[in-house]
Structure formats: structure tokens, C-alpha cells
Design an enzyme around this catalytic site. Structure first.
Site, PDB file in Angstrom:
ATOM      1  CB  CYS A 124       3.499  61.298   2.003  1.00  0.00           C
ATOM      2  SG  CYS A 124       2.046  59.858   2.999  1.00  0.00           S
ATOM      3  CB  CYS A 173       0.620  62.987   1.825  1.00  0.00           C
ATOM      4  SG  CYS A 173       0.296  63.400   3.504  1.00  0.00           S
ATOM      5  CG  ASP A 215      -1.939  46.844   0.665  1.00  0.00           C
ATOM      6  OD1 ASP A 215      -1.669  47.334   2.153  1.00  0.00           O
ATOM      7  OD2 ASP A 215      -1.430  46.177  -0.294  1.00  0.00           O
ATOM      8  CG  HIS A 235       2.302  63.547   6.709  1.00  0.00           C
ATOM      9  ND1 HIS A 235       2.717  62.506   5.406  1.00  0.00           N
ATOM     10  CD2 HIS A 235       3.276  63.225   8.041  1.00  0.00           C
ATOM     11  CE1 HIS A 235       3.684  61.468   6.087  1.00  0.00           C
ATOM     12  NE2 HIS A 235       4.363  62.535   7.190  1.00  0.00           N
ATOM     13  CG  ASN A 254       2.637  46.652  10.185  1.00  0.00           C
ATOM     14  OD1 ASN A 254       2.787  45.859  10.861  1.00  0.00           O
ATOM     15  ND2 ASN A 254       2.077  46.278   8.881  1.00  0.00           N
ATOM     16  N   GLY A 279       7.582  46.461  10.890  1.00  0.00           N
ATOM     17  CA  GLY A 279       7.377  46.440   9.423  1.00  0.00           C
ATOM     18  C   GLY A 279       7.179  47.067   9.140  1.00  0.00           C
ATOM     19  CG  HIS A 317       0.679  59.292   5.416  1.00  0.00           C
ATOM     20  ND1 HIS A 317      -0.396  60.113   5.186  1.00  0.00           N
ATOM     21  CD2 HIS A 317      -1.632  58.904   6.537  1.00  0.00           C
ATOM     22  CE1 HIS A 317      -1.201  61.307   5.275  1.00  0.00           C
ATOM     23  NE2 HIS A 317      -2.120  60.061   5.940  1.00  0.00           N
ATOM     24  CG  HIS A 368      -1.049  52.175   6.683  1.00  0.00           C
ATOM     25  ND1 HIS A 368       0.135  52.973   7.177  1.00  0.00           N
ATOM     26  CD2 HIS A 368      -1.268  51.148   6.633  1.00  0.00           C
ATOM     27  CE1 HIS A 368       0.951  52.453   6.542  1.00  0.00           C
ATOM     28  NE2 HIS A 368       0.590  51.163   6.577  1.00  0.00           N
ATOM     29  CG  HIS A 385      -2.622  47.045   7.037  1.00  0.00           C
ATOM     30  ND1 HIS A 385      -1.911  46.628   5.948  1.00  0.00           N
ATOM     31  CD2 HIS A 385      -1.243  47.629   7.077  1.00  0.00           C
ATOM     32  CE1 HIS A 385      -1.203  47.411   5.633  1.00  0.00           C
ATOM     33  NE2 HIS A 385       0.162  47.967   6.826  1.00  0.00           N
TER      34      HIS A 385
HETATM   35  P1  AMP Z   1       3.125  48.506   6.087  1.00  0.00           P
HETATM   36  O1  AMP Z   1       4.485  48.321   5.725  1.00  0.00           O
HETATM   37  O2  AMP Z   1       2.056  49.178   7.033  1.00  0.00           O
HETATM   38  O3  AMP Z   1       3.667  50.591   5.892  1.00  0.00           O
HETATM   39  O4  AMP Z   1       2.537  48.634   5.041  1.00  0.00           O
HETATM   40  C1  AMP Z   1       2.063  49.252   4.109  1.00  0.00           C
HETATM   41  C2  AMP Z   1       1.210  48.682   2.715  1.00  0.00           C
HETATM   42  O5  AMP Z   1       1.039  49.690   1.912  1.00  0.00           O
HETATM   43  C3  AMP Z   1       1.314  47.866   2.320  1.00  0.00           C
HETATM   44  O6  AMP Z   1       0.316  46.210   2.711  1.00  0.00           O
HETATM   45  C4  AMP Z   1       1.187  48.380   0.389  1.00  0.00           C
HETATM   46  O7  AMP Z   1       0.796  46.809  -0.365  1.00  0.00           O
HETATM   47  C5  AMP Z   1       0.719  49.024   0.933  1.00  0.00           C
HETATM   48  N1  AMP Z   1       0.697  49.892  -0.555  1.00  0.00           N
HETATM   49  C6  AMP Z   1       1.640  50.595  -0.924  1.00  0.00           C
HETATM   50  N2  AMP Z   1       1.629  51.437  -2.074  1.00  0.00           N
HETATM   51  C7  AMP Z   1       0.197  51.838  -1.975  1.00  0.00           C
HETATM   52  C8  AMP Z   1      -0.638  51.659  -3.197  1.00  0.00           C
HETATM   53  N3  AMP Z   1       0.113  52.847  -4.010  1.00  0.00           N
HETATM   54  N4  AMP Z   1      -1.931  51.579  -2.876  1.00  0.00           N
HETATM   55  C9  AMP Z   1      -2.696  51.036  -2.026  1.00  0.00           C
HETATM   56  N5  AMP Z   1      -1.491  50.794  -1.390  1.00  0.00           N
HETATM   57  C10 AMP Z   1      -0.437  50.191  -1.150  1.00  0.00           C
HETATM   58 ZN    ZN Z   2       1.251  61.871   4.128  1.00  0.00          ZN
END
Ligand code: AMP
Ligand code: ZN
Length: 118
Positions: A9, A12, A35, A51, A91, A97, A102, A104, A106
Site C-alpha cells: 500500500c 502505508c 497531495d 491500514h 472519496n 472516485g 488507504h 484519507h 482531503h
Molecule cells: P483518492 O482519489 O481520494 O484516492 O485520492 C488519492 C490522492 O492521492 C490523489 O489526490 C493523488 O494526487 C494523491 N497521491 C497519489 N500518490 C501520492 C504521493 N506519492 N504523495 C502524495 N499524494 C499522492
Molecule cells: Zn495502507
């Protein structure tokens, strides 16, 4: 305290420091980083170290953790310069979306217009 770690992940691995991130906060249960593709001038991700795949798979025992994630948002938004309000988004699942499985939160803010999700 990372009760569950999934070595496949992305978040993680970021939470464990195995992959670099622009971290703005860390405590025993949560890590917060910027982000990588910001949708707003301030765009943070609040991530539990444990996780949990999504909001749908959170367990009753995670309720306090979920509360902590939301309770942290205003201070972080302010500290990062979102002084005129912010948006909180979780999301969830394919139609929600969700791209990273994992959990999170926003946190998006800063002067408009924003690039997307605005
Ligand atoms: P979600 O669609 O809610 O799963 O959003 C995942 C978010 O993670 C997106 O806005 C990506 O731009 C962000 N993301 C993906 N990889 C990374 C990373 N390595 N560091 C920071 N943000 C990331
Ligand atoms: Zn995870």
C-alpha cells in the site's frame, strides 16, 4: 501505533517513511502530507498510520480515529495558509472516485479558483 501495515500500500509506505512525502504533521496515529497533484493552493491528505482500506471498511473501533482525522483539519488548514475556509472530502469506493485504497481525508483550501474539484 500502526496496528496494520500493508506492504503493497502506497500510503502505508509513506506513513512508515519508506516513500518520501511533503509531511506537515505526524503523531502516534496520523500522518499528514501534501497531495502530490494539488487540486487547490492548499491540499493536504490526513492519513491514519493503521491500514484501513476505505471509509466503508472502517470498524466501530476506528470511530475515535475518524473523529481525530476531522478534528485536526481546521488547525492544519490554517497553518498551511487556508485562512478563508476549506473543503474536506473522503472519496469512497469506485463511484466515489477513490484511487488509493488507504483511508484519507482531503483538506483543500486557499484562494479560488481551484484547478479541479472546485
Ligand atoms: P483518492 O482519489 O481520494 O484516492 O485520492 C488519492 C490522492 O492521492 C490523489 O489526490 C493523488 O494526487 C494523491 N497521491 C497519489 N500518490 C501520492 C504521493 N506519492 N504523495 C502524495 N499524494 C499522492
Ligand atoms: Zn495502507
Amino acid at each position: 501505533m500502526s496496528a496494520k501495515f500493508d506492504p503493497t500500500c502506497l500510503f502505508c509506505k509513506i506513513a512508515a517513511g519508506q516513500i518520501p512525502s511533503a509531511k506537515v504533521h505526524e503523531d502516534d496515529e496520523l500522518v499528514v502530507f501534501k497531495d502530490i497533484h494539488p487540486a487547490a493552493p492548499v491540499h493536504l491528505l490526513i492519513v491514519p498510520k493503521k491500514h484501513i482500506a476505505s471509509l466503508e471498511t472502517a470498524e466501530p473501533e476506528d470511530t475515535a480515529l475518524l473523529g481525530r482525522m476531522l478534528a485536526l483539519a481546521p488547525q492544519l488548514a490554517h497553518d498551511q495558509g487556508a485562512s478563508n475556509g476549506f473543503r474536506v472530502v473522503i472519496n469512497t469506493g469506485p463511484d466515489g472516485g477513490q484511487e488509493v485504497y488507504h483511508l484519507h481525508v482531503h483538506v483543500m483550501g486557499g484562494p479560488r479558483p481551484w484547478s479541479r474539484m472546485g
